[in-house]
Scaffold this motif. Structure first.
Motif, PDB file in Angstrom:
ATOM      1  N   HIS A  20       0.839  -1.204   0.000  1.00  0.00           N
ATOM      2  CA  HIS A  20       0.000   0.000   0.000  1.00  0.00           C
ATOM      3  C   HIS A  20       0.876   1.257   0.000  1.00  0.00           C
ATOM      4  CE1 HIS A  20      -3.380   2.638   0.922  1.00  0.00           C
ATOM      5  NE2 HIS A  20      -2.655   3.167   1.893  1.00  0.00           N
ATOM      6  N   GLY A  21       1.950   1.244   0.801  1.00  0.00           N
ATOM      7  CA  GLY A  21       2.836   2.393   0.857  1.00  0.00           C
ATOM      8  C   GLY A  21       3.545   2.648  -0.459  1.00  0.00           C
ATOM      9  N   PHE A  22       4.081   1.590  -1.071  1.00  0.00           N
ATOM     10  CA  PHE A  22       4.781   1.751  -2.346  1.00  0.00           C
ATOM     11  C   PHE A  22       3.818   2.185  -3.447  1.00  0.00           C
ATOM     12  CE2 PHE A  22       7.776  -1.618  -0.529  1.00  0.00           C
ATOM     13  CZ  PHE A  22       8.679  -0.658  -0.086  1.00  0.00           C
ATOM     14  N   ASN A  23       2.601   1.636  -3.425  1.00  0.00           N
ATOM     15  CA  ASN A  23       1.610   2.060  -4.419  1.00  0.00           C
ATOM     16  C   ASN A  23       1.195   3.510  -4.176  1.00  0.00           C
ATOM     17  OD1 ASN A  23      -0.154   1.307  -6.689  1.00  0.00           O
ATOM     18  ND2 ASN A  23      -1.809   1.642  -5.230  1.00  0.00           N
ATOM     19  N   GLY A  24       1.121   3.905  -2.890  1.00  0.00           N
ATOM     20  CA  GLY A  24       0.843   5.305  -2.580  1.00  0.00           C
ATOM     21  C   GLY A  24       1.937   6.220  -3.097  1.00  0.00           C
ATOM     22  N   ALA A  25       3.183   5.760  -3.010  1.00  0.00           N
ATOM     23  CA  ALA A  25       4.290   6.545  -3.555  1.00  0.00           C
ATOM     24  C   ALA A  25       4.149   6.706  -5.064  1.00  0.00           C
ATOM     25  CB  ALA A  25       5.620   5.858  -3.215  1.00  0.00           C
ATOM     26  N   ARG A  26       3.690   5.636  -5.718  1.00  0.00           N
ATOM     27  CA  ARG A  26       3.446   5.718  -7.165  1.00  0.00           C
ATOM     28  C   ARG A  26       2.400   6.793  -7.478  1.00  0.00           C
ATOM     29  NH1 ARG A  26      -0.449   3.859 -10.574  1.00  0.00           N
ATOM     30  NH2 ARG A  26      -1.549   2.819  -8.863  1.00  0.00           N
ATOM     31  N   LEU A  27       1.329   6.826  -6.679  1.00  0.00           N
ATOM     32  CA  LEU A  27       0.283   7.825  -6.903  1.00  0.00           C
ATOM     33  C   LEU A  27       0.788   9.238  -6.635  1.00  0.00           C
ATOM     34  CD1 LEU A  27      -2.768   5.970  -5.309  1.00  0.00           C
ATOM     35  CD2 LEU A  27      -2.213   6.214  -7.737  1.00  0.00           C
ATOM     36  N   ILE A  28       1.613   9.386  -5.588  1.00  0.00           N
ATOM     37  CA  ILE A  28       2.173  10.705  -5.282  1.00  0.00           C
ATOM     38  C   ILE A  28       3.093  11.163  -6.405  1.00  0.00           C
ATOM     39  CG2 ILE A  28       3.774  11.921  -3.750  1.00  0.00           C
ATOM     40  CD1 ILE A  28       2.556  10.335  -1.425  1.00  0.00           C
ATOM     41  N   LEU A  29       3.908  10.250  -6.933  1.00  0.00           N
ATOM     42  CA  LEU A  29       4.776  10.606  -8.056  1.00  0.00           C
ATOM     43  C   LEU A  29       3.953  11.022  -9.272  1.00  0.00           C
ATOM     44  CD1 LEU A  29       7.523   7.839  -7.790  1.00  0.00           C
ATOM     45  CD2 LEU A  29       7.819  10.287  -7.409  1.00  0.00           C
ATOM     46  N   TYR A  30       2.789  10.382  -9.441  1.00  0.00           N
ATOM     47  CA  TYR A  30       1.914  10.711 -10.574  1.00  0.00           C
ATOM     48  C   TYR A  30       1.222  12.052 -10.345  1.00  0.00           C
ATOM     49  CZ  TYR A  30      -1.996  10.386 -13.843  1.00  0.00           C
ATOM     50  OH  TYR A  30      -2.911  10.651 -14.833  1.00  0.00           O
ATOM     51  N   GLU A  31       0.631  12.223  -9.160  1.00  0.00           N
ATOM     52  CA  GLU A  31      -0.167  13.419  -8.883  1.00  0.00           C
ATOM     53  C   GLU A  31       0.680  14.669  -8.667  1.00  0.00           C
ATOM     54  OE1 GLU A  31      -3.970  11.337  -6.600  1.00  0.00           O
ATOM     55  OE2 GLU A  31      -2.279  12.099  -5.439  1.00  0.00           O
ATOM     56  N   CYS A  32       1.811  14.505  -7.996  1.00  0.00           N
ATOM     57  CA  CYS A  32       2.569  15.668  -7.539  1.00  0.00           C
ATOM     58  C   CYS A  32       3.817  15.961  -8.371  1.00  0.00           C
ATOM     59  CB  CYS A  32       2.984  15.486  -6.072  1.00  0.00           C
ATOM     60  SG  CYS A  32       1.612  15.110  -4.970  1.00  0.00           S
ATOM     61  N   PHE A  33       4.347  14.935  -9.050  1.00  0.00           N
ATOM     62  CA  PHE A  33       5.599  15.129  -9.765  1.00  0.00           C
ATOM     63  C   PHE A  33       5.484  14.826 -11.260  1.00  0.00           C
ATOM     64  CE2 PHE A  33       6.693  14.427  -5.357  1.00  0.00           C
ATOM     65  CZ  PHE A  33       7.664  15.386  -5.112  1.00  0.00           C
ATOM     66  N   GLY A  34       4.273  14.463 -11.699  1.00  0.00           N
ATOM     67  CA  GLY A  34       4.039  14.286 -13.130  1.00  0.00           C
ATOM     68  C   GLY A  34       4.649  13.045 -13.736  1.00  0.00           C
ATOM     69  N   ASN A  35       5.032  12.055 -12.919  1.00  0.00           N
ATOM     70  CA  ASN A  35       5.586  10.807 -13.457  1.00  0.00           C
ATOM     71  C   ASN A  35       4.443   9.936 -13.956  1.00  0.00           C
ATOM     72  OD1 ASN A  35       6.737   8.265 -13.910  1.00  0.00           O
ATOM     73  ND2 ASN A  35       8.294   8.579 -12.340  1.00  0.00           N
ATOM     74  N   ARG A  36       4.324   9.791 -15.271  1.00  0.00           N
ATOM     75  CA  ARG A  36       3.176   9.083 -15.843  1.00  0.00           C
ATOM     76  C   ARG A  36       3.554   7.756 -16.496  1.00  0.00           C
ATOM     77  NH1 ARG A  36      -0.682  12.701 -15.133  1.00  0.00           N
ATOM     78  NH2 ARG A  36      -0.167  14.919 -15.174  1.00  0.00           N
ATOM     79  N   ASP A  37       4.748   7.265 -16.213  1.00  0.00           N
ATOM     80  CA  ASP A  37       5.154   5.953 -16.727  1.00  0.00           C
ATOM     81  C   ASP A  37       4.579   4.882 -15.808  1.00  0.00           C
ATOM     82  OD1 ASP A  37       6.284   3.841 -17.994  1.00  0.00           O
ATOM     83  OD2 ASP A  37       8.372   4.425 -17.645  1.00  0.00           O
ATOM     84  N   ASP A  38       3.261   4.666 -15.944  1.00  0.00           N
ATOM     85  CA  ASP A  38       2.540   3.840 -14.977  1.00  0.00           C
ATOM     86  C   ASP A  38       2.978   2.379 -15.012  1.00  0.00           C
ATOM     87  OD1 ASP A  38       0.752   4.401 -12.932  1.00  0.00           O
ATOM     88  OD2 ASP A  38      -0.887   3.396 -13.957  1.00  0.00           O
ATOM     89  N   ASP A  39       3.240   1.838 -16.195  1.00  0.00           N
ATOM     90  CA  ASP A  39       3.628   0.428 -16.291  1.00  0.00           C
ATOM     91  C   ASP A  39       4.920   0.157 -15.533  1.00  0.00           C
ATOM     92  OD1 ASP A  39       1.421  -0.128 -17.825  1.00  0.00           O
ATOM     93  OD2 ASP A  39       2.476   0.071 -19.742  1.00  0.00           O
ATOM     94  N   GLY A  86       9.867  17.000   0.937  1.00  0.00           N
ATOM     95  CA  GLY A  86       9.930  17.082  -0.518  1.00  0.00           C
ATOM     96  C   GLY A  86       8.546  17.122  -1.149  1.00  0.00           C
ATOM     97  N   VAL A  87       7.637  16.311  -0.632  1.00  0.00           N
ATOM     98  CA  VAL A  87       6.271  16.300  -1.150  1.00  0.00           C
ATOM     99  C   VAL A  87       5.550  17.590  -0.786  1.00  0.00           C
ATOM    100  CG1 VAL A  87       4.019  15.157  -0.990  1.00  0.00           C
ATOM    101  CG2 VAL A  87       6.108  13.785  -1.164  1.00  0.00           C
ATOM    102  N   SER A  88       5.732  18.044   0.451  1.00  0.00           N
ATOM    103  CA  SER A  88       5.014  19.246   0.893  1.00  0.00           C
ATOM    104  C   SER A  88       5.426  20.477   0.095  1.00  0.00           C
ATOM    105  CB  SER A  88       5.242  19.480   2.390  1.00  0.00           C
ATOM    106  OG  SER A  88       6.606  19.777   2.655  1.00  0.00           O
ATOM    107  N   THR A  89       6.710  20.614  -0.204  1.00  0.00           N
ATOM    108  CA  THR A  89       7.144  21.776  -0.983  1.00  0.00           C
ATOM    109  C   THR A  89       6.568  21.750  -2.393  1.00  0.00           C
ATOM    110  OG1 THR A  89       9.194  20.607  -1.597  1.00  0.00           O
ATOM    111  CG2 THR A  89       9.296  22.065   0.310  1.00  0.00           C
ATOM    112  N   ARG A  90       6.229  20.545  -2.845  1.00  0.00           N
ATOM    113  CA  ARG A  90       5.684  20.411  -4.198  1.00  0.00           C
ATOM    114  C   ARG A  90       4.197  20.747  -4.263  1.00  0.00           C
ATOM    115  NH1 ARG A  90       8.225  19.839  -9.248  1.00  0.00           N
ATOM    116  NH2 ARG A  90       6.696  18.945 -10.690  1.00  0.00           N
ATOM    117  N   ILE A  91       3.458  20.498  -3.165  1.00  0.00           N
ATOM    118  CA  ILE A  91       1.992  20.597  -3.246  1.00  0.00           C
ATOM    119  C   ILE A  91       1.389  21.705  -2.389  1.00  0.00           C
ATOM    120  CG2 ILE A  91       1.813  18.130  -3.746  1.00  0.00           C
ATOM    121  CD1 ILE A  91       0.848  17.705  -0.890  1.00  0.00           C
ATOM    122  N   LEU A  92       2.157  22.325  -1.518  1.00  0.00           N
ATOM    123  CA  LEU A  92       1.567  23.303  -0.595  1.00  0.00           C
ATOM    124  C   LEU A  92       0.894  24.466  -1.313  1.00  0.00           C
ATOM    125  CD1 LEU A  92       4.011  23.519   2.469  1.00  0.00           C
ATOM    126  CD2 LEU A  92       1.689  22.593   2.365  1.00  0.00           C
TER     127      LEU A  92
END
Length: 201
Positions: A20-39, A86-92
């Motif tokens: 769950h944590g690693f998948n959450g990191a995937r979602l954060i990378l997608y939502e907050c950092f624009g990483n869309r290489d989902d596969d 790192g996440v907070s500075t990206r989304i605040l």
């Protein structure tokens, strides 16, 4: 000595939490950092979860490894705070709600702390390693603070996550408000129980 059944149950609980944590990191990378290489990210989620499960299982079965609790949690807390920062500075400054931002920040903090907590169980040092009373007292205060922070972040993250998922299926505003009140009430009960147990250790 922990029984095999207890060790197995802890392992069964820990691996899905890590996933769950690693998948959450995937979602954060997608939502907050624009990483869309989902596969590729999904493959990483499964690979990291597998490696974590194997390492945790080996440590649990060996049962002969120890660490300094104070040093271990200092290292883990610094890493967790760095990831959360790192996440907070990206989304605040984004237009999302405060609760949404807190959900992502707490999730990034828990990404380090929850797997670290389950790893700590088989690595827990015996009490006799902390012979100096003053040092043990300082470490005790620090560890209690770490556990309380972990508890509160986990409860908020879980509570908001439950509300967010369930509210998607409720069309009525009143029902969503009622659900929010119920989830908040249950979360506060668990927080009170957790704080009581943590402070009484």
């Amino acid at each position: 000595q922990k029984s095999f059944i207890l060790v197995l149950l802890l392992w069964i609980l820990a691996v899905p939490m890590a996933f769950h944590g690693f998948n959450g990191a995937r979602l954060i990378l997608y939502e907050c950092f624009g990483n869309r290489d989902d596969d590729a990210m999904i493959r990483w989620v499964f690979a990291l979860s597998f490696v974590y499960g194997v390492v945790l299982g080996m440590l649990m079965l060996m049962g002969n490894q120890t660490v300094s609790p104070f040093l271990y949690w200092v290292i883990m807390l610094v890493q967790a705070l760095a990831v959360a920062h790192g996440v907070s500075t990206r989304i605040l400054k984004s237009r999302h709600s405060v609760l949404w931002k807190m959900q992502r920040i707490s999730g990034s903090f828990l990404l380090v702390m929850v797997p670290a907590y389950f790893l700590f169980i088989p690595l827990n040092a015996p009490p006799e390693m902390e012979a100096n009373f003053l040092v043990a007292g300082i470490q005790g205060v620090f560890l209690t603070a770490v556990y309380i922070l972990l508890l509160l972040c986990a409860l908020f993250h879980a509570g908001y996550g439950v509300w967010s998922v369930m509210s998607d299926y409720l069309a009525s505003t009143n029902l969503r408000k009622g659900l929010a009140a119920l989830v908040t009430f249950i979360t506060l009960i668990f927080a009170w129980i957790g704080l009581f147990k943590t402070l009484s250790i």
